[in-house]
Design a protein around this motif. Sequence first.
Motif, PDB file in Angstrom:
ATOM      1  N   VAL A   1     -16.584  36.764  18.863  1.00  0.00           N
ATOM      2  CA  VAL A   1     -15.818  37.387  19.933  1.00  0.00           C
ATOM      3  C   VAL A   1     -15.444  38.795  19.516  1.00  0.00           C
ATOM      4  O   VAL A   1     -14.999  39.018  18.381  1.00  0.00           O
ATOM      5  N   ILE A   2     -15.624  39.746  20.430  1.00  0.00           N
ATOM      6  CA  ILE A   2     -15.243  41.130  20.169  1.00  0.00           C
ATOM      7  C   ILE A   2     -14.217  41.560  21.208  1.00  0.00           C
ATOM      8  O   ILE A   2     -14.489  41.523  22.417  1.00  0.00           O
ATOM      9  N   TYR A   3     -13.033  41.915  20.726  1.00  0.00           N
ATOM     10  CA  TYR A   3     -12.016  42.538  21.582  1.00  0.00           C
ATOM     11  C   TYR A   3     -12.300  44.028  21.504  1.00  0.00           C
ATOM     12  O   TYR A   3     -11.973  44.681  20.536  1.00  0.00           O
TER      13      TYR A   3
ATOM     14  N   ALA B   1      -4.934  43.939  15.304  1.00  0.00           N
ATOM     15  CA  ALA B   1      -5.866  43.273  14.392  1.00  0.00           C
ATOM     16  C   ALA B   1      -5.110  42.616  13.245  1.00  0.00           C
ATOM     17  O   ALA B   1      -5.385  41.466  12.873  1.00  0.00           O
ATOM     18  N   GLN B   2      -4.152  43.327  12.705  1.00  0.00           N
ATOM     19  CA  GLN B   2      -3.365  42.773  11.597  1.00  0.00           C
ATOM     20  C   GLN B   2      -2.503  41.607  12.058  1.00  0.00           C
ATOM     21  O   GLN B   2      -2.405  40.579  11.376  1.00  0.00           O
ATOM     22  N   SER B   3      -1.891  41.733  13.232  1.00  0.00           N
ATOM     23  CA  SER B   3      -1.015  40.675  13.742  1.00  0.00           C
ATOM     24  C   SER B   3      -1.787  39.387  14.012  1.00  0.00           C
ATOM     25  O   SER B   3      -1.254  38.283  13.827  1.00  0.00           O
ATOM     26  N   MET B   4      -3.028  39.519  14.480  1.00  0.00           N
ATOM     27  CA  MET B   4      -3.835  38.333  14.793  1.00  0.00           C
ATOM     28  C   MET B   4      -4.629  37.825  13.597  1.00  0.00           C
ATOM     29  O   MET B   4      -5.204  36.736  13.652  1.00  0.00           O
ATOM     30  N   GLY B   5      -4.714  38.630  12.529  1.00  0.00           N
ATOM     31  CA  GLY B   5      -5.506  38.232  11.378  1.00  0.00           C
ATOM     32  C   GLY B   5      -6.997  38.261  11.649  1.00  0.00           C
ATOM     33  O   GLY B   5      -7.756  37.428  11.150  1.00  0.00           O
ATOM     34  N   ILE B   6      -7.426  39.253  12.469  1.00  0.00           N
ATOM     35  CA  ILE B   6      -8.851  39.385  12.776  1.00  0.00           C
ATOM     36  C   ILE B   6      -9.385  40.676  12.166  1.00  0.00           C
ATOM     37  O   ILE B   6      -8.625  41.494  11.643  1.00  0.00           O
ATOM     38  N   GLU B   7     -10.688  40.850  12.237  1.00  0.00           N
ATOM     39  CA  GLU B   7     -11.319  42.024  11.638  1.00  0.00           C
ATOM     40  C   GLU B   7     -11.128  43.257  12.520  1.00  0.00           C
ATOM     41  O   GLU B   7     -11.199  43.166  13.754  1.00  0.00           O
ATOM     42  N   LEU B   8     -10.884  44.389  11.893  1.00  0.00           N
ATOM     43  CA  LEU B   8     -10.869  45.680  12.594  1.00  0.00           C
ATOM     44  C   LEU B   8     -12.156  46.396  12.223  1.00  0.00           C
ATOM     45  O   LEU B   8     -12.399  46.690  11.042  1.00  0.00           O
TER      46      LEU B   8
ATOM     47  N   TYR C   1      -4.688  35.994  20.555  1.00  0.00           N
ATOM     48  CA  TYR C   1      -5.673  35.340  19.694  1.00  0.00           C
ATOM     49  C   TYR C   1      -6.235  34.092  20.382  1.00  0.00           C
ATOM     50  O   TYR C   1      -7.455  33.872  20.398  1.00  0.00           O
ATOM     51  N   ASP C   2      -5.357  33.275  20.966  1.00  0.00           N
ATOM     52  CA  ASP C   2      -5.827  32.063  21.640  1.00  0.00           C
ATOM     53  C   ASP C   2      -6.735  32.399  22.825  1.00  0.00           C
ATOM     54  O   ASP C   2      -7.712  31.688  23.094  1.00  0.00           O
ATOM     55  N   THR C   3      -6.421  33.487  23.531  1.00  0.00           N
ATOM     56  CA  THR C   3      -7.258  33.918  24.653  1.00  0.00           C
ATOM     57  C   THR C   3      -8.648  34.300  24.172  1.00  0.00           C
ATOM     58  O   THR C   3      -9.668  33.916  24.768  1.00  0.00           O
ATOM     59  N   LEU C   4      -8.703  35.053  23.077  1.00  0.00           N
ATOM     60  CA  LEU C   4      -9.991  35.484  22.534  1.00  0.00           C
ATOM     61  C   LEU C   4     -10.764  34.299  21.952  1.00  0.00           C
ATOM     62  O   LEU C   4     -11.977  34.169  22.172  1.00  0.00           O
ATOM     63  N   ALA C   5     -10.075  33.440  21.222  1.00  0.00           N
ATOM     64  CA  ALA C   5     -10.750  32.303  20.588  1.00  0.00           C
ATOM     65  C   ALA C   5     -11.376  31.373  21.624  1.00  0.00           C
ATOM     66  O   ALA C   5     -12.420  30.763  21.376  1.00  0.00           O
ATOM     67  N   ALA C   6     -10.749  31.280  22.807  1.00  0.00           N
ATOM     68  CA  ALA C   6     -11.271  30.400  23.862  1.00  0.00           C
ATOM     69  C   ALA C   6     -12.623  30.865  24.389  1.00  0.00           C
ATOM     70  O   ALA C   6     -13.316  30.106  25.072  1.00  0.00           O
ATOM     71  N   LEU C   7     -13.017  32.108  24.076  1.00  0.00           N
ATOM     72  CA  LEU C   7     -14.269  32.661  24.579  1.00  0.00           C
ATOM     73  C   LEU C   7     -15.448  32.401  23.642  1.00  0.00           C
ATOM     74  O   LEU C   7     -16.590  32.709  23.988  1.00  0.00           O
ATOM     75  N   SER C   8     -15.191  31.863  22.476  1.00  0.00           N
ATOM     76  CA  SER C   8     -16.233  31.757  21.455  1.00  0.00           C
ATOM     77  C   SER C   8     -17.432  30.933  21.930  1.00  0.00           C
ATOM     78  O   SER C   8     -17.265  29.863  22.516  1.00  0.00           O
TER      79      SER C   8
ATOM     80  N   GLY D   1     -16.887  24.634  18.543  1.00  0.00           N
ATOM     81  CA  GLY D   1     -16.540  23.650  17.524  1.00  0.00           C
ATOM     82  C   GLY D   1     -16.111  24.234  16.211  1.00  0.00           C
ATOM     83  O   GLY D   1     -15.576  23.527  15.348  1.00  0.00           O
ATOM     84  N   ASP D   2     -16.341  25.527  16.012  1.00  0.00           N
ATOM     85  CA  ASP D   2     -16.041  26.173  14.738  1.00  0.00           C
ATOM     86  C   ASP D   2     -14.891  27.151  14.901  1.00  0.00           C
ATOM     87  O   ASP D   2     -14.576  27.608  16.004  1.00  0.00           O
ATOM     88  N   THR D   3     -14.265  27.497  13.786  1.00  0.00           N
ATOM     89  CA  THR D   3     -13.256  28.551  13.808  1.00  0.00           C
ATOM     90  C   THR D   3     -13.957  29.873  14.119  1.00  0.00           C
ATOM     91  O   THR D   3     -14.861  30.277  13.380  1.00  0.00           O
ATOM     92  N   PRO D   4     -13.592  30.536  15.201  1.00  0.00           N
ATOM     93  CA  PRO D   4     -14.354  31.718  15.601  1.00  0.00           C
ATOM     94  C   PRO D   4     -14.092  32.910  14.691  1.00  0.00           C
ATOM     95  O   PRO D   4     -13.000  33.063  14.122  1.00  0.00           O
ATOM     96  N   VAL D   5     -15.098  33.748  14.566  1.00  0.00           N
ATOM     97  CA  VAL D   5     -14.938  35.039  13.899  1.00  0.00           C
ATOM     98  C   VAL D   5     -14.700  36.071  14.996  1.00  0.00           C
ATOM     99  O   VAL D   5     -15.554  36.287  15.865  1.00  0.00           O
ATOM    100  N   ILE D   6     -13.539  36.684  14.968  1.00  0.00           N
ATOM    101  CA  ILE D   6     -13.122  37.613  16.020  1.00  0.00           C
ATOM    102  C   ILE D   6     -12.919  38.990  15.407  1.00  0.00           C
ATOM    103  O   ILE D   6     -12.371  39.123  14.314  1.00  0.00           O
TER     104      ILE D   6
END
Length: 481
Positions: free
Chosen positions: A275-277, A241-248, A206-213, A217-222
């Motif tokens: 950010v899209i994984y 997706a469930q473990s990170m609390g992001i959208e599937l 999650y931290d790796t993905l969030a760093a790409l936003s 300055g905002d909480t990213p939508v991943i």
Amino acid sequence: MDWTRYRSSTWDELVASDGQPRPAARPLLDYLSGLSRHELTERQLAADVTARVMGITFTVYSEGRNVDRTLPFDLIPRVIERREWERTAAGLRQRMRALNLFIGDIYGDQKIINDNVFPRELLKESVNFRPQCVGVKPPLGVWAHICGSDLVRDADGTLYALEDNLRIPSGVSYMIENRMVAKRVFPELFETSAILPVDNYPTQLYDTLAALSPRPGDTPVIALLTPGIFNSAYFEHCYLAQSMGIELVEGGDLFVGDDDVCYMRTVYGPKRVDVIYRRVDDMFLDPEVFHPDSVLGVRGLIRSWRAGKVALANAPGAGVADDKVVFTYVPKMIRYYLGEEPILPNVPSYLCHDAKDRAYVLAHLDQLVVKPANESGGYGMLIGPRATKREREKFRRLIEADPRNYMAQPTLSLSTAPILGGKEPEPRHLDLRPFILSREDIFVTTGGLTRVAMQKGSLVVNSSQGGGAKDTWVVDLEEAA
């Protein structure tokens, strides 16, 4: 259970050639020796039931049908001493620094080609080079944010890099779930042994993905973009997706607006995605620039990515380095870009596009493993010593017709570890897939996914071809003492 007669014909991860436990494995083997065969069988059954209840499955595509199967799990873990693992992790971080510099160079100035370190003709014939990515500069200069590198140990104990999976590496969910199963069946050992944890991976990812936003300055939508329920790794997509609390999401859940921003359809209206994984292959990501009939991706997604409105992990085009022929140049990349000697050696390789290497390969097909450049899952390769004459002749024709697409390696005597076989433990060959996350720093999992060939004598560890998995314990002997 009696371990006195356990022996392997090659390097064994738990037991030395004299029958004595390796230092890191001694507490485990002492414990197992105190259990009867019946008690071990009961625990193996408990592990199997736990895996089924947790839904740890993968999909096998067979005869036009999609069959969900539980990943075979062997109770006896693989054990690695922490000091060895720290050196291995340093080698993996070194590889990823070089590989990301290589990918950026290939889509930029191509200095490594102009300096005659990497052959231009290999790039021209690469099926994973994406002209649409030329000139792009992704956040942090990172193209391959998630990598799964396959490692193998030879008969003399040397650990080698076998390949680097940079497109859509899978298997990390099984690594985490295997640990959860092992904790349930061996709670005593986790209380008394210094086994390093692996459950922080979702947070690290999650931290790796969030760093790409693009909106730092905002909480990213991943979002995790999945091809859907029929994909072989759908369990992993849901789990992460469930473990990170992001959208599937699937392709139809997203769209790119006239402002080049990527949006997610919700019951409350469009919501921007930062950010899209992506777990969808390059060629299906965007029908605007790749396969025009793809329904798995999102029209305009590459346009949005190139405009810096959305980040993609892994970046499109990263697969240019996910090529078994390109893999052989990683030691040269490390020396060229980093000015360092490789920490982890590559498995020795022969390149069929080279006339001298090709002649050697064709003359020694009965001794080598021949692999196509871009197949995965253990498909499309020849294990020479176990192949028929007809199979070797078929590969001779394939190599002669398209030498760029093939490389060969010696048939290594892969290391083994015991499984619960018949009345006594039996050795089986295995490999190891650690996972590496690249951002400003580089994170390496503690151990990784150990894949094991469940069939006696088999060298094929892939789950799609009957392989199973083990938990991987990195043990700190100094802390345990």
